[in-house]
Design an enzyme around this catalytic site. Sequence first.
Site, PDB file in Angstrom:
ATOM      1  N   HIS A 136       0.811  -1.209   0.000  1.00 27.33           N
ATOM      2  CA  HIS A 136       0.000   0.000   0.000  1.00 27.33           C
ATOM      3  C   HIS A 136       0.850   1.267   0.000  1.00 27.33           C
ATOM      4  O   HIS A 136       0.371   2.350  -0.365  1.00 27.33           O
ATOM      5  CB  HIS A 136      -0.919  -0.003   1.221  1.00 27.33           C
ATOM      6  CG  HIS A 136      -2.260   0.630   0.974  1.00 27.33           C
ATOM      7  ND1 HIS A 136      -2.422   1.744   0.183  1.00 27.33           N
ATOM      8  CD2 HIS A 136      -3.500   0.310   1.432  1.00 27.33           C
ATOM      9  CE1 HIS A 136      -3.701   2.087   0.157  1.00 27.33           C
ATOM     10  NE2 HIS A 136      -4.380   1.228   0.903  1.00 27.33           N
ATOM     11  N   ASP A 353      -9.492  -6.941 -19.548  1.00 30.49           N
ATOM     12  CA  ASP A 353      -9.382  -8.015 -20.545  1.00 30.49           C
ATOM     13  C   ASP A 353      -7.906  -8.270 -20.856  1.00 30.49           C
ATOM     14  O   ASP A 353      -7.212  -7.404 -21.369  1.00 30.49           O
ATOM     15  CB  ASP A 353     -10.135  -7.586 -21.810  1.00 30.49           C
ATOM     16  CG  ASP A 353     -10.089  -8.619 -22.911  1.00 30.49           C
ATOM     17  OD1 ASP A 353      -9.548  -9.726 -22.696  1.00 30.49           O
ATOM     18  OD2 ASP A 353     -10.589  -8.316 -24.009  1.00 30.49           O
TER      19      ASP A 353
END
Length: 425
Positions: A136, A353
């Site tokens: 993070h 995708d």
Amino acid sequence: MTRVFKIPIHVSKPELVRPETSTPREFKYLSNIDDQFGLRNHIPFVHFYPPSEDLRARDPAVLIKQALAKVLVYYYPVAGRLRSSDNGKLVVDCCDEGIVFGEADSDITMAELRRINGGVTRLACGGFILAYTFNHCICDAYGAYQFITALSEFCLNLNLIATSNLPSWGREILNPRTPPIISHRHPEYDISDSPTLTYTETDFKLLAQTSIFFSNSDISLLKNQLDGRRNPTFDAVASCLWKARTRALTNPNAITRLLFPIDTRFRCKPSLPNGYYGSAVVFPCAIAKANEVMGKPLHYAASLISEVKKRVAGDEYRALVLDFIEMNERRGFCMDEAFVVSVMRRLRFAEIDFGWGGGVYGGPGRAGTGLKPGMVTSIIGHKNEEGVKGVLALVSLPLESVDRFHVEVRKQIESATSLDLIAAL
């Protein structure tokens, strides 16, 4: 009842994937938001892709590994290592060491996997899973989405010259002011009355993982319980989760906190550059007595959230947080009865995708990450198996509290139906 399943997985030896070409060797500055103690952890993500004929012809692991080497040329700090510098502040050593990449195969199918909420790489049915974690300190959810989108672009075209959204480091824009200005209270950083505890990976794994699906109809019922005509979806869902969790877990005499990350990329000055992928979130905090959250109507919790939002709406708030962290040595978040609700529903992880179309799921890999087990819940946009649209909340709780939590959430939704029936009489 939550069940535990064993999944047969055949794991290959992990390897390091480095940038395809040479990249600058340097140290990169991290902002006070990146470097604060509360973000020194990893955020997991996972994508589920169903079987397709193209998958049988091309190995997704090979393609993704090739694309990874290309995208790391642009995101080369991701292939570096965090180092401790003066006064414990972290910097990124852009040493080109690479990121760990592993492949796995399993005899399980996508249909079986959906029932047990597991995660692997190549599945017996021809589908596959992509799972990864980010520190993070390097990026927030938006930055992770930006990186993984760039990776997908290279998967679609390995000869691509550059990604559509070039990354920008830009951390220097988030330097604290000189001198720092402290003009707001920041209860998210209150010093805890409890002893500081360090939790292990085992502590996190001991909690159960569960999820709550809120259909758009459920969300409307929750909104109907709030004051005002245009109630945000977040306020309705977060107040419901806060109330249910408080009832399931919290001592009524305690003080409870709800923290909710707000992305400052597009709302604070100075503006961050296009392609900025570092942590740009602040964590405003609503505070209340637990017995009031438990006993008062849902609009009470929602009103606390709304008031906090108003207080942090100005251009200057991010700068105030940076200054506060500077003056308080990167203090961690207060963990006493703290609950974090992180919304990612505008990030379309499931639509990414890699060459085989969109996935059946894309988003956080698990709930309950952060400083304390069970502290963080994530909310994503989701369409369930029946095609119903809504949001999915990923929650981590002690096993014995899971059923109670689900019951409390349904109570909040169904109470709106009861109110409608009374009003109609």
